[in-house]
Design a protein around this motif. Structure first.
Motif, short mmCIF file in Angstrom:
data_model
loop_
_atom_site.label_atom_id
_atom_site.label_comp_id
_atom_site.label_asym_id
_atom_site.label_seq_id
_atom_site.Cartn_x
_atom_site.Cartn_y
_atom_site.Cartn_z
N LEU A 68 0.83 -1.20 0.00
CA LEU A 68 0.00 0.00 0.00
C LEU A 68 0.87 1.25 0.00
CD1 LEU A 68 -2.90 1.06 0.09
CD2 LEU A 68 -2.77 1.00 2.58
N LEU A 71 2.52 1.74 -3.60
CA LEU A 71 1.69 2.11 -4.74
C LEU A 71 1.88 3.58 -5.15
CD1 LEU A 71 -0.30 1.06 -6.79
CD2 LEU A 71 -2.16 1.48 -5.15
N TRP A 116 -2.93 6.64 2.84
CA TRP A 116 -3.34 6.07 1.57
C TRP A 116 -4.30 4.90 1.74
CZ3 TRP A 116 -2.33 8.60 -2.74
CH2 TRP A 116 -1.26 9.50 -2.75
N THR A 117 -5.22 4.81 0.80
CA THR A 117 -6.03 3.61 0.62
C THR A 117 -5.68 3.03 -0.75
OG1 THR A 117 -7.84 4.83 -0.44
CG2 THR A 117 -7.90 4.61 1.98
N LEU A 118 -6.16 1.83 -1.01
CA LEU A 118 -5.89 1.22 -2.32
C LEU A 118 -6.47 2.08 -3.44
CD1 LEU A 118 -4.81 -1.10 -4.03
CD2 LEU A 118 -6.95 -2.34 -3.60
N ALA A 225 -0.85 -3.22 -6.76
CA ALA A 225 -2.24 -3.25 -6.26
C ALA A 225 -2.71 -4.69 -6.08
CB ALA A 225 -3.15 -2.50 -7.23
N GLN A 228 -1.17 -6.00 -2.92
CA GLN A 228 -1.81 -5.45 -1.72
C GLN A 228 -3.15 -6.11 -1.45
OE1 GLN A 228 -4.59 -3.41 -0.94
NE2 GLN A 228 -3.90 -3.15 1.18
N ALA A 229 -3.92 -6.35 -2.50
CA ALA A 229 -5.25 -6.93 -2.32
C ALA A 229 -5.19 -8.43 -2.03
CB ALA A 229 -6.09 -6.67 -3.58
#
Length: 264
Positions: A68, A71, A116-118, A225, A228-229
């Motif tokens: 995260l 990114l 930060w968020t995705l 991404a 991260q997910a």
């Protein structure tokens, strides 16, 4: 064997493995021209080993949090690329690469001020690339002169990225996932190419390699991404494999699209 000696030996092995990957990719880059070279350079040959070794020492949550933080750093890297490409048209390697790295450090520091968020990281990448890619377009097509390798090329490339891996692995014990994610994405491959190629073949051909890397960095951001997910859901090993497959698939798609255009 003492724990400290085990750590030192393990770290040395990790640095050596990373160095082999980077040197191999760099040789391919020099022999294949700016387009193929850029696609190879934007594969995770620097950040990938860093994340693999982080995964050996930390859990999937750590990897997800690091990704995260990584990114928005990918967006900073395209800023580095644009800065170098513009400066390299008129200035020497020291000024061009130094200015680019200074911009990267500034942008990386600014990313640390945001929670930060995705979705936020993806938006930052989308906006940055929408601005930078059109500006890089006119610098992409330059004839690549013949490159003669010098004795210090391989040691320099290997030491730059191996040092990065050592720094990430060592500091991750104390600085946490966010800072580890930032350090892991330091553009060691781009930097080594700037420092080695620019004095030998000139700023414009070197800038062409970096400029052609813009589209590859999009796939790299998508891979981050995915990492991260996927890490919290499937574990680090599967997440890293999916991220690598994303990078390779994206760059193969770019290569195929380029071949299709040439065929027309």
């Amino acid at each position: 064997m003492s724990p400290d000696l085990v750590f030192i030996l393990t770290l040395a092995l990790r640095m050596a493995i990373t160095a082999v990957f980077v040197v191999s990719a760099s040789v391919i880059t020099e022999r294949s021209g700016p387009v193929i070279g850029a696609l190879v350079a934007t594969l995770p040959i620097s950040a990938g080993p860093s994340y693999v070794f982080l995964a050996l020492d930390h859990d999937a949550t750590f990897i997800a949090e690091g990704a995260l933080a990584s990114l928005p750093i990918n967006a900073a890297t395209i800023g580095l690329a644009l800065t170098y490409v513009v400066l390299a048209q008129r200035h020497n390697a020291f000024v061009s690469s130094g200015g680019a790295i200074a911009v990267w450090i500034t942008l990386a520091a600014l990313t640390r001020t945001v929670h930060w968020t995705l979705a936020g990281g993806l938006i930052a990448n989308a906006v940055t690339f929408a601005i930078c890619l059109p500006l890089l377009r006119r610098f992409r097509h330059v004839r690549m002169p013949l490159i003669t390798r010098r004795w210090y090329d391989i040691p320099l490339r290997a030491s730059l990225v191996a040092t990065l891996v050592a720094t990430v692995v060592t500091l991750s014990r104390w600085v946490g996932p966010s800072v580890s994610g930032v350090i892991a994405l330091f553009p060691g491959v781009f930097t080594s190419m700037m420092l080695i190629l620019h004095p030998r073949i000139g700023g414009k051909p070197t800038a062409a390699v970096i400029a052609n890397g813009g589209w590859g960095l999009i796939g790299f951001g998508i891979a981050i991404a995915v990492l991260q997910a996927a890490a919290p859901r499937f574990g680090s090993a599967i997440a890293l494999s999916l991220a690598l497959a994303t990078c390779i698939g994206w760059n193969l798609g770019l290569w195929w699209n380029g071949r299709r255009k040439l065929a027309r």
